[in-house]
Design a protein around this motif. Sequence first.
Motif, PDB file in Angstrom:
ATOM      1  N   ASP A  17      -5.625 -31.537 -34.907  1.00 59.69           N
ATOM      2  CA  ASP A  17      -4.729 -32.687 -34.907  1.00 59.69           C
ATOM      3  C   ASP A  17      -5.497 -33.482 -33.832  1.00 59.69           C
ATOM      4  OD1 ASP A  17      -2.298 -31.897 -35.868  1.00 59.69           O
ATOM      5  OD2 ASP A  17      -1.456 -30.407 -34.256  1.00 59.69           O
ATOM      6  N   LEU A  18      -6.521 -31.866 -33.418  1.00 59.81           N
ATOM      7  CA  LEU A  18      -7.348 -33.665 -32.595  1.00 59.81           C
ATOM      8  C   LEU A  18      -8.175 -34.073 -32.428  1.00 59.81           C
ATOM      9  CD1 LEU A  18      -8.395 -29.570 -30.275  1.00 59.81           C
ATOM     10  CD2 LEU A  18      -6.710 -31.877 -29.468  1.00 59.81           C
ATOM     11  N   ILE A  19      -8.732 -33.705 -34.286  1.00 57.95           N
ATOM     12  CA  ILE A  19      -9.894 -34.368 -35.153  1.00 57.95           C
ATOM     13  C   ILE A  19      -9.106 -35.984 -35.228  1.00 57.95           C
ATOM     14  CG2 ILE A  19     -11.114 -35.047 -37.141  1.00 57.95           C
ATOM     15  CD1 ILE A  19     -12.031 -32.573 -37.000  1.00 57.95           C
ATOM     16  N   LEU A  20      -8.218 -35.673 -35.872  1.00 63.31           N
ATOM     17  CA  LEU A  20      -7.412 -36.450 -35.861  1.00 63.31           C
ATOM     18  C   LEU A  20      -6.203 -38.014 -34.758  1.00 63.31           C
ATOM     19  CD1 LEU A  20      -4.748 -35.387 -39.261  1.00 63.31           C
ATOM     20  CD2 LEU A  20      -6.593 -37.005 -38.837  1.00 63.31           C
ATOM     21  N   ALA A  21      -6.463 -36.793 -34.550  1.00 67.07           N
ATOM     22  CA  ALA A  21      -6.174 -38.139 -32.788  1.00 67.07           C
ATOM     23  C   ALA A  21      -7.327 -38.963 -31.952  1.00 67.07           C
ATOM     24  CB  ALA A  21      -5.266 -37.354 -32.143  1.00 67.07           C
ATOM     25  N   GLY A  22      -8.356 -37.614 -32.048  1.00 64.87           N
ATOM     26  CA  GLY A  22      -9.563 -38.754 -30.881  1.00 64.87           C
ATOM     27  C   GLY A  22     -10.917 -37.875 -31.866  1.00 64.87           C
ATOM     28  N   GLY A  23     -11.208 -37.716 -32.729  1.00 61.30           N
ATOM     29  CA  GLY A  23     -12.217 -37.785 -34.222  1.00 61.30           C
ATOM     30  C   GLY A  23     -12.716 -36.309 -33.230  1.00 61.30           C
ATOM     31  N   TYR A  24     -13.643 -36.393 -34.612  1.00 60.95           N
ATOM     32  CA  TYR A  24     -14.801 -35.323 -34.545  1.00 60.95           C
ATOM     33  C   TYR A  24     -15.599 -34.967 -33.174  1.00 60.95           C
ATOM     34  CZ  TYR A  24     -17.781 -32.148 -35.911  1.00 60.95           C
ATOM     35  OH  TYR A  24     -19.004 -30.718 -35.853  1.00 60.95           O
ATOM     36  N   PRO A  25     -16.345 -35.798 -32.921  1.00 63.80           N
ATOM     37  CA  PRO A  25     -16.979 -36.386 -31.829  1.00 63.80           C
ATOM     38  C   PRO A  25     -16.572 -35.407 -29.909  1.00 63.80           C
ATOM     39  CG  PRO A  25     -17.360 -38.103 -32.556  1.00 63.80           C
ATOM     40  CD  PRO A  25     -16.473 -37.794 -33.329  1.00 63.80           C
ATOM     41  N   SER A  26     -15.115 -35.665 -30.132  1.00 62.17           N
ATOM     42  CA  SER A  26     -14.257 -35.770 -29.439  1.00 62.17           C
ATOM     43  C   SER A  26     -14.394 -33.654 -29.252  1.00 62.17           C
ATOM     44  CB  SER A  26     -13.739 -36.699 -28.700  1.00 62.17           C
ATOM     45  OG  SER A  26     -12.131 -36.223 -29.109  1.00 62.17           O
ATOM     46  N   LEU A  27     -13.946 -33.381 -30.508  1.00 58.93           N
ATOM     47  CA  LEU A  27     -13.327 -31.763 -30.333  1.00 58.93           C
ATOM     48  C   LEU A  27     -14.224 -31.076 -29.691  1.00 58.93           C
ATOM     49  CD1 LEU A  27     -11.609 -30.317 -31.985  1.00 58.93           C
ATOM     50  CD2 LEU A  27     -13.181 -29.785 -34.287  1.00 58.93           C
ATOM     51  N   LEU A  92       1.695 -41.610 -39.106  1.00 57.20           N
ATOM     52  CA  LEU A  92       1.677 -42.493 -37.360  1.00 57.20           C
ATOM     53  C   LEU A  92       3.592 -42.102 -36.595  1.00 57.20           C
ATOM     54  CD1 LEU A  92       2.431 -45.996 -39.656  1.00 57.20           C
ATOM     55  CD2 LEU A  92       0.894 -45.586 -38.198  1.00 57.20           C
ATOM     56  N   GLU A  93       3.827 -41.169 -37.368  1.00 60.53           N
ATOM     57  CA  GLU A  93       5.295 -40.531 -37.135  1.00 60.53           C
ATOM     58  C   GLU A  93       4.585 -39.507 -35.939  1.00 60.53           C
ATOM     59  OE1 GLU A  93       7.478 -40.107 -40.381  1.00 60.53           O
ATOM     60  OE2 GLU A  93       7.381 -41.705 -40.691  1.00 60.53           O
ATOM     61  N   ASN A  94       3.525 -39.201 -36.013  1.00 58.02           N
ATOM     62  CA  ASN A  94       2.570 -37.680 -35.043  1.00 58.02           C
ATOM     63  C   ASN A  94       1.373 -37.941 -34.162  1.00 58.02           C
ATOM     64  OD1 ASN A  94       2.290 -35.196 -34.542  1.00 58.02           O
ATOM     65  ND2 ASN A  94       1.602 -34.902 -36.353  1.00 58.02           N
ATOM     66  N   ARG A  97      -1.358 -41.074 -35.090  1.00 62.45           N
ATOM     67  CA  ARG A  97      -2.746 -41.029 -35.689  1.00 62.45           C
ATOM     68  C   ARG A  97      -3.291 -40.591 -37.433  1.00 62.45           C
ATOM     69  NH1 ARG A  97      -1.879 -35.064 -34.405  1.00 62.45           N
ATOM     70  NH2 ARG A  97      -1.635 -35.277 -32.028  1.00 62.45           N
ATOM     71  N   ILE A  98      -4.720 -41.327 -37.518  1.00 63.44           N
ATOM     72  CA  ILE A  98      -5.018 -41.600 -38.773  1.00 63.44           C
ATOM     73  C   ILE A  98      -5.415 -40.775 -39.662  1.00 63.44           C
ATOM     74  CG2 ILE A  98      -5.988 -43.661 -37.723  1.00 63.44           C
ATOM     75  CD1 ILE A  98      -8.323 -42.523 -37.464  1.00 63.44           C
ATOM     76  N   CYS A  99      -5.775 -40.601 -40.750  1.00 63.75           N
ATOM     77  CA  CYS A  99      -6.184 -40.003 -41.736  1.00 63.75           C
ATOM     78  C   CYS A  99      -7.340 -39.284 -41.299  1.00 63.75           C
ATOM     79  CB  CYS A  99      -5.613 -40.217 -43.073  1.00 63.75           C
ATOM     80  SG  CYS A  99      -7.108 -42.110 -43.945  1.00 63.75           S
ATOM     81  N   MET A 100      -7.179 -38.130 -42.563  1.00 63.98           N
ATOM     82  CA  MET A 100      -8.615 -37.597 -42.207  1.00 63.98           C
ATOM     83  C   MET A 100      -9.589 -38.535 -42.954  1.00 63.98           C
ATOM     84  SD  MET A 100     -10.363 -34.783 -40.986  1.00 63.98           S
ATOM     85  CE  MET A 100      -8.604 -33.735 -40.278  1.00 63.98           C
ATOM     86  N   ASN A 172       3.588 -49.823 -35.790  1.00 68.35           N
ATOM     87  CA  ASN A 172       3.587 -48.889 -37.045  1.00 68.35           C
ATOM     88  C   ASN A 172       4.202 -50.168 -38.428  1.00 68.35           C
ATOM     89  OD1 ASN A 172       2.794 -46.292 -35.834  1.00 68.35           O
ATOM     90  ND2 ASN A 172       5.366 -45.699 -36.006  1.00 68.35           N
ATOM     91  N   ALA A 173       4.662 -51.282 -37.209  1.00 71.76           N
ATOM     92  CA  ALA A 173       5.830 -52.395 -38.227  1.00 71.76           C
ATOM     93  C   ALA A 173       4.684 -52.667 -39.207  1.00 71.76           C
ATOM     94  CB  ALA A 173       5.841 -53.204 -37.622  1.00 71.76           C
ATOM     95  N   HIS A 174       3.035 -53.196 -38.068  1.00 72.60           N
ATOM     96  CA  HIS A 174       1.765 -53.096 -39.354  1.00 72.60           C
ATOM     97  C   HIS A 174       1.739 -52.848 -40.503  1.00 72.60           C
ATOM     98  CE1 HIS A 174      -2.090 -55.333 -40.312  1.00 72.60           C
ATOM     99  NE2 HIS A 174      -2.097 -53.694 -40.018  1.00 72.60           N
ATOM    100  N   TYR A 175       1.886 -51.237 -40.422  1.00 72.89           N
ATOM    101  CA  TYR A 175       1.472 -50.870 -41.362  1.00 72.89           C
ATOM    102  C   TYR A 175       2.398 -50.608 -42.554  1.00 72.89           C
ATOM    103  CZ  TYR A 175       0.675 -46.352 -45.094  1.00 72.89           C
ATOM    104  OH  TYR A 175       1.026 -45.406 -45.461  1.00 72.89           O
TER     105      TYR A 175
END
Length: 188
Positions: A17-27, A92-94, A97-100, A172-175
């Motif tokens: 969850d943390l990686i998808l929300a903010g990236g690995y460096p911020s984990l 998008l519903e969570n 977030r972006i995919c791994m 989300n309409a863009h996606y």
Amino acid sequence: MKARTDTKEKIVELATDLILAGGYPSLSYQQISSKLGIKNAAIHYHYPSKEDLGVEVVRKEIERFDDFMAAVSGFGQWEKLEAFMLNYRKYLENENRICMIGACASDYREIPEQIQSTAAEYFQIVKNWFTDLLESGRSEKAFYFRGEAANKASLISSAMAGGLQHARLIGNAHYDAVITQIKLELQE
């Protein structure tokens, strides 16, 4: 033993969850220990380094995709495509977030080599599956497109991953518009 397994799974789930929300460096282990109410030592017990944890997170994503492939194996071509796109839409519903794969790609220069190679392996698995889907769909006359299936898979997967990132900025309409266009371009 069950408590250790549960803790290990919770660590990976929260790290994902943390990686998808903010990236690995911020984990950080501190984020995880605070949210789970455990000590950093408990995380280090299961994952001696942040890199070990990052690799496990990506490996779990590979397992989830393996489960997805098995779950849709009996579906028709359009049903598989819809399931694949819906699988991405859940990000998008969570909390946008972006995919791994997208998270690893955007942080590529900041993630350790072992995570880079595991993420590249994951991407190749997804791309191969998607290429096979497009090729078999074309041979069954379910999908129509010009060019090589592998190139079309690259184009579509890039559009989907980019669509997730852009949706963070403009909604989300863009996606959803990207997905609508992809589907239109696969029809006769």
